[in-house]
Write an enzyme that holds these catalytic residues in place. Structure first.
Site, PDB file in Angstrom:
ATOM      1  N   ASP A  58       0.703  -1.266  -0.152  1.00  0.00           N
ATOM      2  CA  ASP A  58      -0.056  -0.039   0.322  1.00  0.00           C
ATOM      3  C   ASP A  58       0.422   1.327  -0.007  1.00  0.00           C
ATOM      4  OD1 ASP A  58       0.907   0.472   2.497  1.00  0.00           O
ATOM      5  OD2 ASP A  58      -0.805  -0.918   3.454  1.00  0.00           O
ATOM      6  N   ASP A  60       1.495   4.919   1.724  1.00  0.00           N
ATOM      7  CA  ASP A  60       0.897   6.049   3.110  1.00  0.00           C
ATOM      8  C   ASP A  60       2.323   7.465   2.199  1.00  0.00           C
ATOM      9  OD1 ASP A  60      -0.043   3.669   4.387  1.00  0.00           O
ATOM     10  OD2 ASP A  60       2.292   3.318   4.264  1.00  0.00           O
ATOM     11  N   ASP A 138       8.993   3.875  13.355  1.00  0.00           N
ATOM     12  CA  ASP A 138       9.570   2.461  14.049  1.00  0.00           C
ATOM     13  C   ASP A 138      10.912   2.761  13.294  1.00  0.00           C
ATOM     14  OD1 ASP A 138       8.630   2.018  11.284  1.00  0.00           O
ATOM     15  OD2 ASP A 138       7.284   0.168  12.252  1.00  0.00           O
TER      16      ASP A 138
HETATM   17  P1  ATP Z   1       3.661  -2.519   5.135  1.00  0.00           P
HETATM   18  O1  ATP Z   1       2.437  -2.260   4.689  1.00  0.00           O
HETATM   19  O2  ATP Z   1       4.528  -3.730   3.744  1.00  0.00           O
HETATM   20  O3  ATP Z   1       3.675  -4.015   6.220  1.00  0.00           O
HETATM   21  P2  ATP Z   1       4.347  -0.090   6.144  1.00  0.00           P
HETATM   22  O4  ATP Z   1       6.205   0.034   6.685  1.00  0.00           O
HETATM   23  O5  ATP Z   1       3.956   0.593   4.962  1.00  0.00           O
HETATM   24  O6  ATP Z   1       4.792  -1.660   5.795  1.00  0.00           O
HETATM   25  P3  ATP Z   1       2.845   0.291   7.566  1.00  0.00           P
HETATM   26  O7  ATP Z   1       1.546  -0.754   9.068  1.00  0.00           O
HETATM   27  O8  ATP Z   1       1.367   0.762   6.506  1.00  0.00           O
HETATM   28  O9  ATP Z   1       3.682  -0.272   7.457  1.00  0.00           O
HETATM   29  O10 ATP Z   1       3.148   1.755   7.919  1.00  0.00           O
HETATM   30  C1  ATP Z   1       2.903   2.841   7.674  1.00  0.00           C
HETATM   31  C2  ATP Z   1       4.568   3.369   7.756  1.00  0.00           C
HETATM   32  O11 ATP Z   1       3.776   3.817   8.902  1.00  0.00           O
HETATM   33  C3  ATP Z   1       5.995   2.526   8.453  1.00  0.00           C
HETATM   34  O12 ATP Z   1       6.848   2.645   7.688  1.00  0.00           O
HETATM   35  C4  ATP Z   1       6.286   3.476   9.680  1.00  0.00           C
HETATM   36  O13 ATP Z   1       7.015   4.715   9.407  1.00  0.00           O
HETATM   37  C5  ATP Z   1       4.975   3.751  10.246  1.00  0.00           C
HETATM   38  N1  ATP Z   1       4.314   3.496  11.078  1.00  0.00           N
HETATM   39  C6  ATP Z   1       3.587   2.268  11.153  1.00  0.00           C
HETATM   40  N2  ATP Z   1       3.346   1.624  12.599  1.00  0.00           N
HETATM   41  C7  ATP Z   1       4.748   2.270  13.058  1.00  0.00           C
HETATM   42  C8  ATP Z   1       4.880   2.247  14.530  1.00  0.00           C
HETATM   43  N3  ATP Z   1       3.835   1.609  15.497  1.00  0.00           N
HETATM   44  N4  ATP Z   1       5.327   2.546  15.554  1.00  0.00           N
HETATM   45  C9  ATP Z   1       6.217   3.533  14.473  1.00  0.00           C
HETATM   46  N5  ATP Z   1       6.684   3.775  13.005  1.00  0.00           N
HETATM   47  C10 ATP Z   1       5.029   3.202  12.652  1.00  0.00           C
HETATM   48 MG    MG Z   2       2.374   0.034   4.389  1.00  0.00          MG
END
Ligand code: ATP
Ligand code: MG
Length: 438
Positions: A58, A60, A138
């Site tokens: 996805d 963001d 994170d």
């Molecule tokens: P994927 O969507 O592939 O699972 P992602 O890294 O995009 O991985 P998301 O859950 O979509 O994960 O979150 C988007 C972004 O928001 C992350 O890359 C991170 O920068 C931030 N993020 C998400 N959850 C947390 C958290 N619990 N603590 C700190 N930052 C977070």
């Molecule tokens: Mg994501």
């Protein structure tokens, strides 16, 4: 090791990610924010995965526009979340998540920023600058920002270098950051598995120290993370890492007990691994997966153990199955919630096992048209594959019957019932009859 903050800008020629790789909807959101005069960046998994040549799950977006300002710009916008307010821009089933830059909590009122006594953040609505936002993310590889104004990538935390060295590094002090949000431990495992990255030493070590903090996380959030771990295409590796980090036992304690204590030829471990192998393959070839099937697998042998106990207490087979299903699903809800639609399906898959194992003519014909037949049948095959060898001829029978027309199916059922009667008679003859006096 703490991260040194050093702003680096990587030009589009240097990083090589083309705008064309970003989804049309994410671009629409970025352009509209930019044209309204706000900062707009693609961030998180979208940037990370594009840099690694993977297809992002996805996209963001991060911006300096406040949630209400985002809402004013987009008709198709919903504001969500209390702990962490976010805007979702909806294009049919595609959702672009837009988060306002977050800032540090020091000196802020509890209505915007709050932590509990373990250090867990329970409210995170302090807005900040781009740099501050980066430090609240994170892992360094998740804090790379693609700037829609000039296609450059902004990096404050050495994420580019970590990405090139395949290192997963928590931003800041790992202990503090895991305490702020223990779910980051599950995220660490998921990214290490998915990307095949090594965890930096503290990012790694602190998980062993702090895993227990997951016990305080709302079970609904743990359920969501569980689905991401097991149904994200890298489920087998996630499962193995979760066990290595001693986190699996916190999510599925009954399954872990059954794995370690099982006297049944490691069937619990085998069935979970086999189901995950199948799930990963299905996802790789673009097929759908159902969380209920996998949960039914995880809890099958634990349920079985309860069932045997109920039988020992005098319950009839079917009654015991129903009691054990209820018992196991209720107990599991204390660790990860299971939404009703899934728990219903899990029960159906389990109950269908006994229908599949004891087919009578009427029951077999009904089972074949049951909407859960496919799931129940796949489950039976899986059980056979991991060592329930006594099911082999039944599996062949159910495989064959699906290829027949109705009258052939009825003939197969009749033949089966005749066979069952014969073997029952044979058994009875072999069983010595005790005389009244003995
Ligand atoms: P994927 O969507 O592939 O699972 P992602 O890294 O995009 O991985 P998301 O859950 O979509 O994960 O979150 C988007 C972004 O928001 C992350 O890359 C991170 O920068 C931030 N993020 C998400 N959850 C947390 C958290 N619990 N603590 C700190 N930052 C977070
Ligand atoms: Mg994501």
């Amino acid at each position: 090791m703490k991260i040194k903050i050093k702003k680096q800008i990587i030009s589009s020629q240097e990083h090589g990610v083309s705008r064309d790789a970003i989804s049309a909807n994410a671009l629409k959101v970025l352009y509209r924010l930019k044209d309204a005069g706000y900062q707009a960046y693609l961030v998180g998994g979208g940037v990370r995965d594009l840099l690694l040549g993977k297809k992002p799950k996805d996209f963001d977006v991060a911006t300096d526009a406040h949630p209400d300002e985002v809402k004013r710009l987009f008709r198709n916008c919903r504001l969500i979340g209390r702990r962490f307010r976010l805007a979702h821009i909806l294009y049919g089933r595609d959702v672009i998540e837009v988060a306002t830059f977050r800032g540090p909590h020091e000196g802020k009122s509890p209505s915007h920023a709050d932590q509990n006594k373990e250090g867990r953040i329970i409210r995170d609505n302090v807005f900040g600058s781009l740099e501050e936002d980066a430090l609240r993310r994170d892992f360094s590889i998740n804090a790379l920002y693609y700037n829609i104004r000039d296609d450059s990538i902004v990096d404050f935390t050495g994420g580019m270098e970590d990405l090139n060295n395949k290192i997963l590094r928590m931003i800041g002090d790992a202990e503090t950051r895991y305490r702020e949000d223990p779910v980051r431990m599950l995220r660490a495992v998921r990214f290490a598995a998915k990307l095949d990255f090594q965890m930096e030493q503290e990012t790694n070590n602190q998980i062993f120290e702090l895993g227990h903090l997951l016990e305080d996380i709302p079970v609904a959030r743990l359920f969501d993370e569980t689905i991401k771990l097991f149904q994200g295409g890298y489920g087998l590796r996630c499962f193995q890492l979760l066990r290595e980090y001693q986190l699996f036992e916190l999510l599925f304690p009954m399954t872990e007990t059954s794995i370690i204590g099982s006297q049944e030829d490691e069937k619990t471990l085998k069935i979970v691994e086999q189901a995950l192998r199948n799930t990963d393959e299905r996802i790789a070839s673009g097929k759908s997966v159902n969380p209920a099937f996998f949960l039914a697998v995880l809890l099958w042998y634990p349920m079985h153990e309860y069932k045997n106990r109920f039988i020992e207490r005098g319950e009839h087979e079917i009654e015991a199955l129903i009691s054990a299903s209820r018992e196991v699903l209720t107990r599991q809800q204390a660790y990860t919630s299971i939404p009703k639609r899934f728990s219903l399906m899990i029960r159906e898959i389990w109950h269908m096992q006994s229908q599949l194992q004891h087919p009578t003519r009427k029951r077999a014909m009904r089972t074949l048209t049951n909407k859960r037949f496919r799931a129940g049948y796949d489950f039976l095959l899986l059980r056979n594959k991991v060592g329930e060898t006594e099911l082999a001829s039944l599996c062949t029978w159910w495989t064959d019957i699906q290829t027949k027309n109705q009258s052939e199916q009825e003939a197969m059922c009749d033949a089966l019932v005749k066979g069952q009667k014969k073997s029952k008679r044979r058994k009875r003859r072999r069983t010595p009859v005790l005389s009244k006096n003995s």
